[in-house]
Design a protein around this motif. Structure first.
Motif, PDB file in Angstrom:
ATOM      1  N   TRP A  44      34.055 -30.995  -8.083  1.00  0.00           N
ATOM      2  CA  TRP A  44      32.666 -30.878  -7.922  1.00  0.00           C
ATOM      3  C   TRP A  44      31.790 -32.033  -7.628  1.00  0.00           C
ATOM      4  CZ3 TRP A  44      31.329 -26.679 -12.507  1.00  0.00           C
ATOM      5  CH2 TRP A  44      31.849 -25.319 -12.168  1.00  0.00           C
ATOM      6  N   THR A  45      31.822 -32.431  -6.704  1.00  0.00           N
ATOM      7  CA  THR A  45      30.955 -33.450  -6.054  1.00  0.00           C
ATOM      8  C   THR A  45      29.740 -32.939  -5.445  1.00  0.00           C
ATOM      9  OG1 THR A  45      31.610 -33.179  -3.832  1.00  0.00           O
ATOM     10  CG2 THR A  45      32.870 -34.823  -5.199  1.00  0.00           C
ATOM     11  N   VAL A  46      28.627 -33.436  -5.160  1.00  0.00           N
ATOM     12  CA  VAL A  46      27.302 -33.138  -4.977  1.00  0.00           C
ATOM     13  C   VAL A  46      27.284 -32.310  -3.689  1.00  0.00           C
ATOM     14  CG1 VAL A  46      25.084 -33.738  -3.975  1.00  0.00           C
ATOM     15  CG2 VAL A  46      25.999 -34.992  -6.044  1.00  0.00           C
ATOM     16  N   GLY A  54      25.747 -22.452  -1.542  1.00  0.00           N
ATOM     17  CA  GLY A  54      24.805 -22.307  -0.321  1.00  0.00           C
ATOM     18  C   GLY A  54      23.479 -22.234  -0.840  1.00  0.00           C
ATOM     19  N   SER A  55      22.698 -21.334  -0.107  1.00  0.00           N
ATOM     20  CA  SER A  55      21.183 -21.561  -0.176  1.00  0.00           C
ATOM     21  C   SER A  55      20.589 -20.410  -1.076  1.00  0.00           C
ATOM     22  CB  SER A  55      20.460 -21.460   1.095  1.00  0.00           C
ATOM     23  OG  SER A  55      20.972 -20.294   1.848  1.00  0.00           O
ATOM     24  N   LYS A  56      21.372 -19.712  -2.126  1.00  0.00           N
ATOM     25  CA  LYS A  56      20.882 -19.026  -3.071  1.00  0.00           C
ATOM     26  C   LYS A  56      19.916 -19.381  -3.748  1.00  0.00           C
ATOM     27  CE  LYS A  56      24.802 -17.931  -5.168  1.00  0.00           C
ATOM     28  NZ  LYS A  56      25.761 -17.385  -6.431  1.00  0.00           N
ATOM     29  N   GLU A  57      18.864 -18.835  -4.125  1.00  0.00           N
ATOM     30  CA  GLU A  57      17.894 -19.297  -4.904  1.00  0.00           C
ATOM     31  C   GLU A  57      17.906 -19.416  -6.324  1.00  0.00           C
ATOM     32  OE1 GLU A  57      14.021 -17.633  -3.919  1.00  0.00           O
ATOM     33  OE2 GLU A  57      13.761 -19.218  -2.543  1.00  0.00           O
ATOM     34  N   VAL A  58      17.512 -20.537  -7.187  1.00  0.00           N
ATOM     35  CA  VAL A  58      17.509 -20.478  -8.495  1.00  0.00           C
ATOM     36  C   VAL A  58      16.456 -21.210  -8.996  1.00  0.00           C
ATOM     37  CG1 VAL A  58      20.356 -21.238  -8.529  1.00  0.00           C
ATOM     38  CG2 VAL A  58      18.540 -23.050  -8.185  1.00  0.00           C
ATOM     39  N   LYS A  59      15.987 -20.662 -10.304  1.00  0.00           N
ATOM     40  CA  LYS A  59      14.998 -20.807 -10.991  1.00  0.00           C
ATOM     41  C   LYS A  59      15.493 -22.075 -11.925  1.00  0.00           C
ATOM     42  CE  LYS A  59      11.207 -18.973 -13.966  1.00  0.00           C
ATOM     43  NZ  LYS A  59      10.924 -17.866 -14.826  1.00  0.00           N
ATOM     44  N   ASP A  83      21.459 -25.465  -2.662  1.00  0.00           N
ATOM     45  CA  ASP A  83      22.113 -26.509  -2.161  1.00  0.00           C
ATOM     46  C   ASP A  83      20.925 -27.513  -2.250  1.00  0.00           C
ATOM     47  OD1 ASP A  83      20.397 -25.167  -0.342  1.00  0.00           O
ATOM     48  OD2 ASP A  83      21.813 -25.429   1.275  1.00  0.00           O
ATOM     49  N   ILE A  84      19.759 -27.296  -2.083  1.00  0.00           N
ATOM     50  CA  ILE A  84      18.582 -28.178  -1.954  1.00  0.00           C
ATOM     51  C   ILE A  84      18.388 -28.813  -3.305  1.00  0.00           C
ATOM     52  CG2 ILE A  84      16.190 -28.722  -1.637  1.00  0.00           C
ATOM     53  CD1 ILE A  84      16.361 -26.721   0.822  1.00  0.00           C
ATOM     54  N   PHE A  85      18.479 -28.064  -4.157  1.00  0.00           N
ATOM     55  CA  PHE A  85      18.186 -28.320  -5.569  1.00  0.00           C
ATOM     56  C   PHE A  85      19.173 -29.194  -6.145  1.00  0.00           C
ATOM     57  CE2 PHE A  85      20.285 -27.501  -9.806  1.00  0.00           C
ATOM     58  CZ  PHE A  85      19.433 -28.059 -10.598  1.00  0.00           C
ATOM     59  N   HIS A  94      12.782 -39.075  -4.968  1.00  0.00           N
ATOM     60  CA  HIS A  94      12.563 -38.031  -4.129  1.00  0.00           C
ATOM     61  C   HIS A  94      11.694 -38.246  -2.815  1.00  0.00           C
ATOM     62  CE1 HIS A  94      14.663 -36.133  -7.422  1.00  0.00           C
ATOM     63  NE2 HIS A  94      13.582 -36.432  -8.201  1.00  0.00           N
ATOM     64  N   THR A  95      12.099 -37.943  -1.629  1.00  0.00           N
ATOM     65  CA  THR A  95      11.060 -38.075  -0.486  1.00  0.00           C
ATOM     66  C   THR A  95      10.360 -36.511  -0.517  1.00  0.00           C
ATOM     67  OG1 THR A  95      12.695 -37.266   0.926  1.00  0.00           O
ATOM     68  CG2 THR A  95      12.389 -39.494   0.845  1.00  0.00           C
ATOM     69  N   GLU A  96      11.131 -35.614  -1.015  1.00  0.00           N
ATOM     70  CA  GLU A  96      10.193 -34.091  -1.194  1.00  0.00           C
ATOM     71  C   GLU A  96      10.458 -33.776  -2.575  1.00  0.00           C
ATOM     72  OE1 GLU A  96      11.415 -30.936   1.494  1.00  0.00           O
ATOM     73  OE2 GLU A  96      12.580 -32.239   2.770  1.00  0.00           O
ATOM     74  N   TYR A  97       9.232 -33.505  -3.307  1.00  0.00           N
ATOM     75  CA  TYR A  97       9.186 -33.192  -4.404  1.00  0.00           C
ATOM     76  C   TYR A  97       7.852 -32.149  -4.809  1.00  0.00           C
ATOM     77  CZ  TYR A  97       5.849 -36.909  -3.736  1.00  0.00           C
ATOM     78  OH  TYR A  97       4.815 -37.853  -3.182  1.00  0.00           O
TER      79      TYR A  97
END
Length: 315
Positions: A44-46, A54-59, A83-85, A94-97
């Motif tokens: 379980w690496t990043v 994948g890109s499933k959405e998480v809260k 994946d982005i989270f 972070h560059t995006e936040y």
């Protein structure tokens, strides 16, 4: 005013039989080392986590400060593709936040419909579930939920208790866990299941003078460690590194003792809830009396509770 610190016992190679015979009946936290957890501790690496689900959405919870406080709600809820989270949670800056470039992230997995469904890693994260071998040191019908958790480095969660027994499985990263016995509830300034004392390392004793009486237990978890947290034990968790964990909750009491509509596993047993409601009604009734009488009969009620319900065998 130093608090006493007692380290939680660590044991290696504990079998299911030994756990149930020697550890479980004592109702004390224990760190279990060397348990067979599957390939997750190395896989379980990043990058792997990002690709696997994948890109499933998480809260998620997002906070500008490391100490998250559920009572003051010093965080916001946001939604991100998984994946982005994961990538963001692993970053320090972070560059995006959402709020600030050094904001902290926390994922506590939920059921498909959080109002009806429990968290279960096998349903919400089926690919990752294949990599982990959950230590089933309980009967299958006792299983309640498996809560997948990911935390930014430095994140600290509020002190609280759970009403079910659980294993905190640390898969990657390091955590420090501070615990307090259920016996010390009078010193923790409770609001529901949560303590108002947020900073357990530097508490404000002027605001929380009784907190000095609470006996502090402490342990450090590394990847592959499993902490047994008995129901009603208070715990405060600090992620010293970006890390991934899994909480497995199971029912210590018979199923009928728990609220059937409780999908989070954090509602008090139904008998306890009823008792608190009755107590609130009794206190409301006392308001009919003048202060002097109210004080006298309230003290008698406390004595009756101590006599009838307090344990005398605490060590």
């Amino acid at each position: 005013r130093e608090q006493s610190v007692e380290l939680v016992v660590s044991l290696a190679g504990v079998t299911r039989e030994r756990f149930l015979r020697d550890i479980y009946p004592r109702r004390k936290p224990v760190v279990l080392k060397g348990m067979e957890l599957g390939t997750c501790t190395t896989k379980w690496t990043v990058d792997y986590l990002s690709q696997a689900e994948g890109s499933k959405e998480v809260k998620i919870h997002v906070s500008t400060v490391p100490e998250m406080d559920f009572l003051s709600k010093n965080f916001v809820y946001r939604t991100l593709p998984f994946d982005i989270f994961v990538q963001r949670a692993a970053e320090v800056k972070h560059t995006e936040y959402f709020l600030s470039e050094d904001e902290k992230y926390y994922l506590r997995s939920l059921g498909e419909d959080p109002r009806k469904d429990i968290a279960d890693i096998r349903k919400q994260f089926p690919v990752l579930a294949e990599d982990i071998q959950i230590p089933e040191y309980f009967e299958k019908e006792q299983f309640f939920s498996s809560v997948f958790r990911i935390s930014s480095a430095g994140l600290q969660l509020w002190t609280h208790y759970d009403v079910m027994d659980n294993f905190l499985i640390q898969i990657t990263g390091k955590k420090r866990v501070v615990l307090y016995s259920p016996q010390d509830a009078p010193y923790l300034y409770l609001s529901g299941t949560k303590s108002e004392v947020l900073d357990v390392d530097n508490p404000d004793f002027d605001k929380y003078p009784l907190f000095v009486k609470a006996k502090r237990y402490e342990c450090y978890l590394e990847g592959g460690d499993v902490l047994f947290i008995p129901a009603l034990w208070f715990h405060n968790v600090i992620s010293e590194e970006f890390g991934v964990g899994l909480n497995v909750f199971w029912k210590h009491l018979p199923s009928e003792c728990y609220d059937k509509n409780d999908t989070y596993g954090n509602k008090d047993p139904t008998a306890a809830s009823r008792a608190m409601q009755i107590l609130d009604r009794a206190l409301k009734t006392l308001e009919e009396l003048p202060e002097e009488y109210r004080d006298f009969y309230a003290r008698r009620m406390v004595l009756r509770i101590q006599e009838k319900a307090y344990r005398t065998d605490y060590k």
